[in-house]
Design a protein around this motif. Structure first.
Motif: not given
Length: 299
Positions: A198-208
């Motif tokens: 299981g995972f909960r990852g934050r990813f950065v794409r452009a300004a989001d």
């Protein structure tokens, strides 16, 4: 809420001192079971509802013999219903009444090594012929570093499904209680090389900044990766996911029927905790076996 996708009643709970305590939320089941155990409160169930308005807890000692199979990480153990408690609406953090069933395991260790120790999660299969069985040998535990590496690779695989991979905002850690930048690895039963991740990852794409969360079953090389809960991609606003979205936290596993594994997953809604739930689902079929409100806490 004890009866989920299988059509057969089941309930989540905990073991405690030679017993299993499981909980089912909902007025309808409480009314029906109260009627079955006492002969009162049939039809509209007024007797139970009226009594719960006067007393927040009603205890019933079952006269008839009722059995269940209690599943845990130790295997499957037969158990007998020895007590039923009916909690009034709102007393357990849920709008409707909650039924607590207490099952006792056979004395003298008759269930063998499949009887769970105290303070572990269990799933009780209700209204089914009781059976006993060991959990079998699970996959070997991974080192902490290997587990983090596996969680990270699975999260990156989920991100790559979009066709434009992004970068993780923070390295992932092993922590089922952490809302983001974290994950879990649980070995499957009767398997030499398969794990639930299981995972909960934050990813950065452009300004989001996106939160990607999911649950998969895989080998360490990701050659046989299969999604149990398909990845959800949600834009974070103020660190929170939107209404209707969920974060998945893998809490553990119990042995399932036929040598399988039931995964214990928290599905967490940021906007409304009342929409969050704990589920037990079959790792092979993805069928939800049992569920209950995540905020359920009975006195």
């Amino acid at each position: 809420m004890g009866c989920a996708g299988t059509g057969r009643p089941a309930a989540l709970g905990w073991s405690l001192g030679g017993e299993a305590h499981v909980f089912i939320a909902g007025d309808r089941l409480a009314r029906d079971l109260y009627h079955q155990l006492t002969g009162n409160g049939g039809g509209g169930g007024g007797d139970l509802a009226d009594s719960l308005r006067i007393r927040p807890l009603i205890t019933v000692d079952p006269d008839s013999r009722r059995n269940a199979t209690v599943l845990s990480a130790s295997g499957a153990a037969p158990a007998r219903l020895v007590l039923a408690r009916f909690h009034a609406p709102e007393t357990c953090g849920y709008a409707e009444s909650v039924t607590e069933l207490v099952f006792a395991f056979p004395p003298g260790g008759a269930a063998g090594h499949s009887t769970p120790p105290s303070h572990v999660p269990v799933v009780a299969l209700l209204n089914a012929q009781p059976f006993a069985g060991g959990a079998g040998t699970p996959s070997s535990s991974l080192s902490r570093q290997a587990a983090i590496h596996l969680v990270t690779r699975v999260a990156q695989r989920a991100d790559s499904m979009s066709g434009s991979p992004a970068a993780l905002l923070r390295p992932l850690v092993l922590d089922a209680d952490q809302a983001s930048d974290a994950g879990e690895v649980v070995p499957l039963f009767r398997s030499s090389s398969s794990y639930a991740v299981g995972f909960r990852g934050r990813f950065v794409r452009a300004a989001d900044t996106l939160l990607i969360t999911g649950v998969a079953v895989t080998d360490t090389a990701l050659r046989a990766l299969r999604w149990v809960l398909r990845p959800q991609r949600t834009r974070l606003v103020g660190g929170m996911i939107s209404a209707g979205a969920r974060r998945y936290s893998l809490r553990g596993a119990v042995a399932g029927e036929g040598g399988g594994t039931l995964l214990l997953v928290d599905e967490i809604a940021d906007v409304s905790i009342s929409d969050s739930r704990a589920v037990a689902l079959d790792a092979a079929t993805r069928t939800v076996i049992a569920e209950q409100p995540l905020a359920l806490r009975c006195p």
